[in-house]
Design a protein around this motif. Structure first.
Motif, PDB file in Angstrom:
ATOM      1  N   GLN A  34       1.302  -1.044   0.155  1.00 13.91           N
ATOM      2  CA  GLN A  34      -0.035  -0.333  -0.141  1.00 13.91           C
ATOM      3  C   GLN A  34       0.849   1.481   0.058  1.00 13.91           C
ATOM      4  OE1 GLN A  34      -3.419  -0.045   0.424  1.00 13.91           O
ATOM      5  NE2 GLN A  34      -3.400  -2.194   0.561  1.00 13.91           N
ATOM      6  N   ALA A  35       0.832   2.044  -0.970  1.00 11.20           N
ATOM      7  CA  ALA A  35       1.877   3.240  -1.480  1.00 11.20           C
ATOM      8  C   ALA A  35       1.587   4.078  -0.350  1.00 11.20           C
ATOM      9  CB  ALA A  35       1.807   3.571  -3.068  1.00 11.20           C
ATOM     10  N   ARG A  36       0.410   4.563  -0.204  1.00  7.21           N
ATOM     11  CA  ARG A  36      -0.694   5.899   0.197  1.00  7.21           C
ATOM     12  C   ARG A  36      -0.163   5.378   1.983  1.00  7.21           C
ATOM     13  NH1 ARG A  36      -5.908   6.158  -1.430  1.00  7.21           N
ATOM     14  NH2 ARG A  36      -6.349   4.871  -0.233  1.00  7.21           N
ATOM     15  N   ALA A  76       2.024   3.937   3.544  1.00  6.18           N
ATOM     16  CA  ALA A  76       3.707   3.574   3.312  1.00  6.18           C
ATOM     17  C   ALA A  76       4.099   4.971   3.382  1.00  6.18           C
ATOM     18  CB  ALA A  76       4.512   3.131   1.870  1.00  6.18           C
ATOM     19  N   ALA A  77       3.899   6.038   2.467  1.00  2.58           N
ATOM     20  CA  ALA A  77       3.943   7.074   2.761  1.00  2.58           C
ATOM     21  C   ALA A  77       3.107   8.411   3.772  1.00  2.58           C
ATOM     22  CB  ALA A  77       3.038   7.766   1.600  1.00  2.58           C
ATOM     23  N   ALA A  78       1.900   7.844   4.254  1.00  2.00           N
ATOM     24  CA  ALA A  78       1.591   8.149   6.030  1.00  2.00           C
ATOM     25  C   ALA A  78       2.611   8.060   6.568  1.00  2.00           C
ATOM     26  CB  ALA A  78       0.592   7.129   6.010  1.00  2.00           C
ATOM     27  N   LEU A  79       3.060   6.008   6.607  1.00  2.00           N
ATOM     28  CA  LEU A  79       4.362   5.817   7.845  1.00  2.00           C
ATOM     29  C   LEU A  79       5.625   7.205   7.958  1.00  2.00           C
ATOM     30  CD1 LEU A  79       3.849   1.883   8.090  1.00  2.00           C
ATOM     31  CD2 LEU A  79       3.085   4.008  10.395  1.00  2.00           C
ATOM     32  N   ALA A 129       9.286  -4.168  -6.585  1.00  2.00           N
ATOM     33  CA  ALA A 129       8.825  -3.295  -7.679  1.00  2.00           C
ATOM     34  C   ALA A 129       8.260  -2.225  -6.397  1.00  2.00           C
ATOM     35  CB  ALA A 129       6.889  -2.930  -8.377  1.00  2.00           C
ATOM     36  N   VAL A 130       7.818  -2.911  -4.704  1.00  2.00           N
ATOM     37  CA  VAL A 130       7.549  -2.145  -3.525  1.00  2.00           C
ATOM     38  C   VAL A 130       9.196  -1.551  -3.021  1.00  2.00           C
ATOM     39  CG1 VAL A 130       7.866  -3.343  -0.769  1.00  2.00           C
ATOM     40  CG2 VAL A 130       6.371  -4.420  -2.926  1.00  2.00           C
ATOM     41  N   LEU A 131       9.939  -2.067  -3.228  1.00  2.00           N
ATOM     42  CA  LEU A 131      11.854  -1.288  -2.924  1.00  2.00           C
ATOM     43  C   LEU A 131      11.407  -0.229  -3.750  1.00  2.00           C
ATOM     44  CD1 LEU A 131      13.991  -4.299  -2.366  1.00  2.00           C
ATOM     45  CD2 LEU A 131      12.661  -3.253  -0.753  1.00  2.00           C
ATOM     46  N   ASP A 132      10.844  -0.088  -5.019  1.00  2.00           N
ATOM     47  CA  ASP A 132      11.270   0.769  -5.961  1.00  2.00           C
ATOM     48  C   ASP A 132      10.233   2.051  -5.392  1.00  2.00           C
ATOM     49  OD1 ASP A 132      12.864  -0.376  -7.189  1.00  2.00           O
ATOM     50  OD2 ASP A 132      11.459  -0.439  -9.007  1.00  2.00           O
ATOM     51  N   ALA A 133       9.153   2.008  -4.956  1.00  2.00           N
ATOM     52  CA  ALA A 133       7.896   2.607  -4.491  1.00  2.00           C
ATOM     53  C   ALA A 133       8.503   3.119  -3.191  1.00  2.00           C
ATOM     54  CB  ALA A 133       6.685   1.451  -4.014  1.00  2.00           C
ATOM     55  N   VAL A 134       8.858   2.468  -2.560  1.00  2.00           N
ATOM     56  CA  VAL A 134       9.446   3.077  -1.287  1.00  2.00           C
ATOM     57  C   VAL A 134      10.786   4.256  -1.280  1.00  2.00           C
ATOM     58  CG1 VAL A 134      10.218   2.251   0.862  1.00  2.00           C
ATOM     59  CG2 VAL A 134       8.517   1.009   0.200  1.00  2.00           C
TER      60      VAL A 134
END
Length: 165
Positions: free
Chosen positions: A9-11, A13-16, A51-56
């Motif tokens: 969940q990119a949103r 992760a961004a919120a965290l 892709a998870v690592l790329d997004a984070v």
């Protein structure tokens, strides 16, 4: 937040990442956390490109905070939230213990004995952390240590710095 290859969940992760930023008053600690997060993502990508690592990695121009990167790395490595919390809790005592052994010349066997005696406490903390992770982000515990914040800022003025963490 549960992060996984299929359930990332990119949103969240961004919120965290934003919550961690807001709960870390020391600019020095925020910058070090982001540097360590970038380094962790880079190292984990070598073994588990994802892709998870790329997004984070793209959450913030200076990189994700270390705990956010750690959660993503654990998910990509296949750890569930409970095991992730256990590894994080153990790492929170073994890193400083290793540094103390080297910096203070402590007996490594004695340090290992102390670490082993803390196993039950570490696991209790991990269980509590995994439970808290299931709740709303804004309700995550936020214990503070003002002296650490002050010390981090003071550390920047030293001509020779011992480490950054």
């Amino acid at each position: 937040m549960v992060v996984g290859e299929s359930g990332f969940q990119a949103r969240e992760a961004a919120a965290l990442d934003a919550e961690y930023d807001a709960r870390t008053p020391s600019p020095a600690q925020r910058e070090i956390s982001r540097r360590l997060g970038r380094q962790l993502i880079r190292a984990v990508r070598a073994g588990w490109p994802s892709a998870v690592l790329d997004a984070v990695a793209g959450l913030h121009p200076r990189g994700p905070h270390q705990p956010i990167a750690f959660g993503a790395a654990a998910a990509v490595a296949g750890l569930d939230p409970g095991n992730t919390a256990s590894v994080a809790a153990l790492g929170s005592i073994t890193g400083p213990a290793n540094a103390a052994t080297r910096l203070l010349g402590l007996d490594p066997d004695s340090v290992t004995s102390v670490l082993a005696s803390l196993a039950g406490t570490v696991e209790q903390i991990a269980v509590a952390a995994a439970k808290a992770a299931r709740g709303p982000i804004e309700e995550l515990p936020a214990a503070t240590a003002p002296l650490l914040d002050i010390s981090a800022e003071h550390h920047l003025t030293w001509e020779v710095r011992l480490f950054a963490s």
